[in-house]
Design an enzyme around this catalytic site. Sequence first.
Site, mmCIF file in Angstrom:
data_model
loop_
_atom_site.group_PDB
_atom_site.id
_atom_site.type_symbol
_atom_site.label_atom_id
_atom_site.label_comp_id
_atom_site.label_asym_id
_atom_site.label_seq_id
_atom_site.Cartn_x
_atom_site.Cartn_y
_atom_site.Cartn_z
ATOM 1 N N GLY A 13 0.807 -1.223 0.000
ATOM 2 C CA GLY A 13 0.000 0.000 0.000
ATOM 3 C C GLY A 13 0.836 1.266 0.000
ATOM 4 O O GLY A 13 2.070 1.226 -0.058
ATOM 5 N N ASN A 39 -4.491 -11.274 -2.869
ATOM 6 C CA ASN A 39 -4.261 -10.850 -4.265
ATOM 7 C C ASN A 39 -2.771 -10.728 -4.570
ATOM 8 O O ASN A 39 -2.347 -10.902 -5.715
ATOM 9 C CB ASN A 39 -4.894 -9.469 -4.526
ATOM 10 N N CYS A 148 -2.609 10.804 10.116
ATOM 11 C CA CYS A 148 -1.623 11.612 9.396
ATOM 12 C C CYS A 148 -1.957 13.103 9.378
ATOM 13 O O CYS A 148 -1.054 13.944 9.360
ATOM 14 C CB CYS A 148 -1.484 11.101 7.966
ATOM 15 N N GLY A 179 -3.183 10.169 0.900
ATOM 16 C CA GLY A 179 -3.730 9.854 2.219
ATOM 17 C C GLY A 179 -4.892 8.877 2.148
ATOM 18 O O GLY A 179 -5.275 8.282 3.153
ATOM 19 N N LYS A 204 -11.442 11.789 14.220
ATOM 20 C CA LYS A 204 -10.065 11.460 14.662
ATOM 21 C C LYS A 204 -9.297 12.743 14.981
ATOM 22 O O LYS A 204 -8.571 12.820 15.967
ATOM 23 C CB LYS A 204 -9.327 10.676 13.564
ATOM 24 N N HIS A 241 -0.088 16.921 3.706
ATOM 25 C CA HIS A 241 -1.320 17.500 4.249
ATOM 26 C C HIS A 241 -1.012 18.893 4.808
ATOM 27 O O HIS A 241 -0.111 19.063 5.639
ATOM 28 C CB HIS A 241 -1.862 16.630 5.388
ATOM 29 N N THR A 327 2.605 10.349 4.290
ATOM 30 C CA THR A 327 3.032 8.942 4.333
ATOM 31 C C THR A 327 4.390 8.770 5.018
ATOM 32 O O THR A 327 4.766 7.666 5.369
ATOM 33 C CB THR A 327 3.080 8.281 2.926
HETATM 34 P P1 NAP Z 1 -3.599 1.128 0.955
HETATM 35 O O1 NAP Z 1 -2.719 1.828 -0.001
HETATM 36 O O2 NAP Z 1 -5.002 0.868 0.564
HETATM 37 O O3 NAP Z 1 -2.884 -0.258 1.405
HETATM 38 C C1 NAP Z 1 -3.550 -1.196 2.200
HETATM 39 C C2 NAP Z 1 -2.686 -2.423 2.418
HETATM 40 O O4 NAP Z 1 -3.467 -3.387 3.160
HETATM 41 C C3 NAP Z 1 -2.242 -3.112 1.129
HETATM 42 O O5 NAP Z 1 -0.941 -3.627 1.288
HETATM 43 C C4 NAP Z 1 -3.229 -4.273 0.994
HETATM 44 O O6 NAP Z 1 -2.721 -5.395 0.297
HETATM 45 C C5 NAP Z 1 -3.425 -4.648 2.454
HETATM 46 N N1 NAP Z 1 -4.684 -5.386 2.653
HETATM 47 C C6 NAP Z 1 -5.929 -5.006 2.295
HETATM 48 N N2 NAP Z 1 -6.830 -5.970 2.616
HETATM 49 C C7 NAP Z 1 -6.124 -6.994 3.147
HETATM 50 C C8 NAP Z 1 -6.460 -8.271 3.656
HETATM 51 N N3 NAP Z 1 -7.731 -8.727 3.674
HETATM 52 N N4 NAP Z 1 -5.481 -9.060 4.146
HETATM 53 C C9 NAP Z 1 -4.189 -8.634 4.140
HETATM 54 N N5 NAP Z 1 -3.793 -7.421 3.661
HETATM 55 C C10 NAP Z 1 -4.756 -6.611 3.186
HETATM 56 O O7 NAP Z 1 -3.714 1.964 2.333
HETATM 57 P P2 NAP Z 1 -2.664 2.991 2.973
HETATM 58 O O8 NAP Z 1 -2.978 4.380 2.543
HETATM 59 O O9 NAP Z 1 -1.307 2.474 2.790
HETATM 60 O O10 NAP Z 1 -3.106 2.943 4.492
HETATM 61 C C11 NAP Z 1 -2.824 1.814 5.325
HETATM 62 C C12 NAP Z 1 -3.302 2.132 6.737
HETATM 63 O O11 NAP Z 1 -2.572 3.280 7.223
HETATM 64 C C13 NAP Z 1 -4.781 2.524 6.804
HETATM 65 O O12 NAP Z 1 -5.335 2.052 7.994
HETATM 66 C C14 NAP Z 1 -4.751 4.056 6.780
HETATM 67 O O13 NAP Z 1 -5.859 4.628 7.398
HETATM 68 C C15 NAP Z 1 -3.472 4.333 7.557
HETATM 69 N N6 NAP Z 1 -2.774 5.578 7.229
HETATM 70 C C16 NAP Z 1 -2.602 5.972 5.938
HETATM 71 C C17 NAP Z 1 -1.898 7.159 5.676
HETATM 72 C C18 NAP Z 1 -1.671 7.658 4.290
HETATM 73 O O14 NAP Z 1 -1.207 8.818 4.153
HETATM 74 N N7 NAP Z 1 -1.956 6.904 3.235
HETATM 75 C C19 NAP Z 1 -1.350 7.882 6.719
HETATM 76 C C20 NAP Z 1 -1.536 7.434 8.041
HETATM 77 C C21 NAP Z 1 -2.235 6.284 8.273
HETATM 78 P P3 NAP Z 1 -3.050 -5.641 -1.295
HETATM 79 O O15 NAP Z 1 -2.272 -4.622 -2.033
HETATM 80 O O16 NAP Z 1 -2.575 -7.026 -1.544
HETATM 81 O O17 NAP Z 1 -4.531 -5.470 -1.446
#
Ligand code: NAP
Length: 348
Positions: A13, A39, A148, A179, A204, A241, A327
């Site tokens: 992700g 996947n 974040c 994000g 949040k 952000h 991130t």
């Molecule tokens: P993302 O890009 O959607 O990535 C999600 C990850 O979770 C991917 O590696 C995905 O794997 C995996 N995943 C999804 N369903 C799954 C399952 N059933 N079993 C195992 N793995 C699974 O999300 P992200 O933005 O990186 O965010 C990840 C977390 O960090 C979230 O909770 C988000 O709220 C938090 N967060 C994000 C940010 C940001 O700026 N993006 C900042 C702070 C916190 P696949 O690729 O194989 O589907």
Amino acid sequence: MNKVSVAVLGATGSVGQRFIQLLENHPYFQVTHLCASENSAGKKYGDVMRKRWKISSDIPAYARDIIVTTPDPSRTPGVKLAFSGLDASVAGEVETAFANAGIHIISNSKNHRMAENVPLLSAEVNPDHLSVLSFQKTPGKILTNSNCTIMGVTISLKPLFEQFGIEAVMLFSMQAVSGAGYPGVPSMDILGNVVPFIGGEEEKAEIEPLKCLGKVVDGRIVHADFPISAHCNRVPVFDGHTVCVSVKLKKKATEQEIRKAWTSFRGLPQELELPLAPPAPIVYREEEDRPQPRLDLDTGKSMATVIGRLRPDPLFDWKYVVLSHNTVRGAAGAAVLNAELMVRKNLL
Ligand code: NAP
């Protein structure tokens, strides 16, 4: 020193990719396992990420040949610590399973953030909250990062809270598309547009700074006590952000006193010279039109919080603008910094 063997959960992700980048040649940690959904499982990380890697440097060589597995602690032998960037729909259950198996978790998801004995740690702000880890019953401990959007806001509030006290805060966010994870917001919804709603984000933003600025009393975290009103918006920016903040202080302070409180602020990561610590956690920009994501996001290895435009507020006392990398400082970078602190505090 022997490196700690770590896994990255959610390695494919937006946050997971940052972990892969930031952990390359890390002096304390060796990435041995990468986990994601079914996947992605069973394939080499480099193959899975060929079209999904969104960072402007190449996929680090160390990660390319690791076979991705599903996040199951029985598939990560030897791992002591797992960095989690899992989707919130699965993070709660999976992270608990790792903690039950004796593997420490540092999570970016919301699932465990508000539990009484789980620190919501920002290494410069509340390193003393690590003490509540010993009250968790599982052999592996769970530590979380804040959301974040409010990571930079909370860092900006910390010196003001300590030196002047805070009565109230109002904030308006302009949040980048990264994000929302990958693939995130459809391009036709965000290009040339602003979306004035991000599910769960305002809730949040209104509570998490209070936990970070809280005190540990008898093994639990007692929240700071002032109201926060948040408006959260998605804007067509890739990373970073930006948040406009208005603050009412308990004790009156001049512009010079506030700026000095920010620029002189240092935390334990700076004192310990942790590998990912920015030299100064807060950088103040003098220019009238800064900070801007395109110009200021790399400040302090993207780990610094950049502030500007401090000026009087007719309703509150002062208003200013905060920028932080969602991130990096808001997710993977903050998690790695927290883990570095755990190593130096002999908690790993
Ligand atoms: P993302 O890009 O959607 O990535 C999600 C990850 O979770 C991917 O590696 C995905 O794997 C995996 N995943 C999804 N369903 C799954 C399952 N059933 N079993 C195992 N793995 C699974 O999300 P992200 O933005 O990186 O965010 C990840 C977390 O960090 C979230 O909770 C988000 O709220 C938090 N967060 C994000 C940010 C940001 O700026 N993006 C900042 C702070 C916190 P696949 O690729 O194989 O589907």
